[in-house]
Scaffold this motif. Sequence first.
Motif, PDB file in Angstrom:
ATOM      1  N   ILE A   7       0.846  -1.200   0.000  1.00 20.97           N
ATOM      2  CA  ILE A   7       0.000   0.000   0.000  1.00 20.97           C
ATOM      3  C   ILE A   7       0.882   1.251   0.000  1.00 20.97           C
ATOM      4  O   ILE A   7       2.016   1.232   0.482  1.00 20.97           O
ATOM      5  N   GLU A   8       0.339   2.316  -0.554  1.00 18.36           N
ATOM      6  CA  GLU A   8       1.087   3.576  -0.693  1.00 18.36           C
ATOM      7  C   GLU A   8       0.294   4.728  -0.091  1.00 18.36           C
ATOM      8  O   GLU A   8      -0.922   4.621   0.101  1.00 18.36           O
ATOM      9  N   ILE A   9       1.005   5.848   0.189  1.00 14.02           N
ATOM     10  CA  ILE A   9       0.308   7.041   0.665  1.00 14.02           C
ATOM     11  C   ILE A   9      -0.673   7.483  -0.419  1.00 14.02           C
ATOM     12  O   ILE A   9      -0.386   7.285  -1.605  1.00 14.02           O
ATOM     13  N   PRO A  10      -1.847   8.041  -0.104  1.00  8.03           N
ATOM     14  CA  PRO A  10      -2.297   8.395   1.259  1.00  8.03           C
ATOM     15  C   PRO A  10      -3.193   7.346   1.906  1.00  8.03           C
ATOM     16  O   PRO A  10      -4.132   7.711   2.602  1.00  8.03           O
ATOM     17  N   ASP A  11      -2.926   6.071   1.711  1.00 10.55           N
ATOM     18  CA  ASP A  11      -3.742   5.028   2.342  1.00 10.55           C
ATOM     19  C   ASP A  11      -3.764   5.250   3.865  1.00 10.55           C
ATOM     20  O   ASP A  11      -2.707   5.262   4.500  1.00 10.55           O
ATOM     21  N   PRO A  12      -4.964   5.408   4.448  1.00 12.44           N
ATOM     22  CA  PRO A  12      -5.039   5.714   5.887  1.00 12.44           C
ATOM     23  C   PRO A  12      -4.486   4.608   6.786  1.00 12.44           C
ATOM     24  O   PRO A  12      -4.109   4.870   7.931  1.00 12.44           O
ATOM     25  N   ALA A  49       4.759  -5.064   8.241  1.00  9.32           N
ATOM     26  CA  ALA A  49       3.546  -5.793   7.851  1.00  9.32           C
ATOM     27  C   ALA A  49       2.425  -4.842   7.427  1.00  9.32           C
ATOM     28  O   ALA A  49       1.661  -5.135   6.507  1.00  9.32           O
ATOM     29  N   VAL A  50       2.347  -3.684   8.075  1.00 10.56           N
ATOM     30  CA  VAL A  50       1.279  -2.738   7.740  1.00 10.56           C
ATOM     31  C   VAL A  50       1.390  -2.275   6.275  1.00 10.56           C
ATOM     32  O   VAL A  50       0.387  -1.919   5.648  1.00 10.56           O
ATOM     33  N   GLN A  51       2.610  -2.327   5.721  1.00  6.62           N
ATOM     34  CA  GLN A  51       2.783  -1.918   4.314  1.00  6.62           C
ATOM     35  C   GLN A  51       2.151  -2.912   3.341  1.00  6.62           C
ATOM     36  O   GLN A  51       1.957  -2.597   2.174  1.00  6.62           O
ATOM     37  N   VAL A  52       1.875  -4.127   3.817  1.00  2.00           N
ATOM     38  CA  VAL A  52       1.115  -5.075   3.002  1.00  2.00           C
ATOM     39  C   VAL A  52      -0.288  -5.238   3.605  1.00  2.00           C
ATOM     40  O   VAL A  52      -0.916  -6.286   3.507  1.00  2.00           O
ATOM     41  N   ALA A  53      -0.734  -4.156   4.250  1.00  2.00           N
ATOM     42  CA  ALA A  53      -2.107  -4.024   4.749  1.00  2.00           C
ATOM     43  C   ALA A  53      -2.434  -4.979   5.891  1.00  2.00           C
ATOM     44  O   ALA A  53      -3.594  -5.327   6.109  1.00  2.00           O
TER      45      ALA A  53
END
Length: 180
Positions: A7-12, A49-53
């Motif tokens: 996921i990339e900005i601006p994903d909350p 891990a949050v970068q892969v949601a």
Amino acid sequence: MGLLPIIEIPDPLLRAQSAPVESVGDDIQKLIQDMFATMYAAPGIGLAAVQVAIPKRLLVIDLQEEEDEAGEPIRDPHVFINPEIVHSSDARKVYNEGCLSIPEQYAEIERPDIVTARWIDEKGLEREGEFGGLMSVCLQHEVDHLNGVLFIDHLSRLKRDMVVKKVLKARKERDKAAIL
Ligand code: ZN
């Protein structure tokens, strides 16, 4: 092993507090493998891990600083589960950072030079270690992700807004373009 979308900005979700990992079971082992595969493919040297949601307190790092005789990077994977930075040196250092969730943007970021961290490894064992150099930078950058903090938050508001604008503009152009 599967590749996971980053996921990339601006994903909350990138602003969320990740939750502690309760136990290092098969699901976590699978996630670790998938995260390494995703990070190597990107390519990057660290991934939270949050970068892969998946907002769990887990991150992987492989600086891949050494190369073999064929010029291929030698893998040196590190897993940090529920990591905590328990001490930071007063001495600070500037490093040019980028982020897989903020594509193609780089900035000089100042952080503590040396940090001491505590974490759980992939075998479920408690670990403690002191890190300097790129490992220290990378660990601090990834631990920030677990707290919803991005490297651009260490910049002035003006510089941060400029970076965000550039990413959004590049994405707009990419979406509009006929890629043949
Ligand atoms: Zn990042």
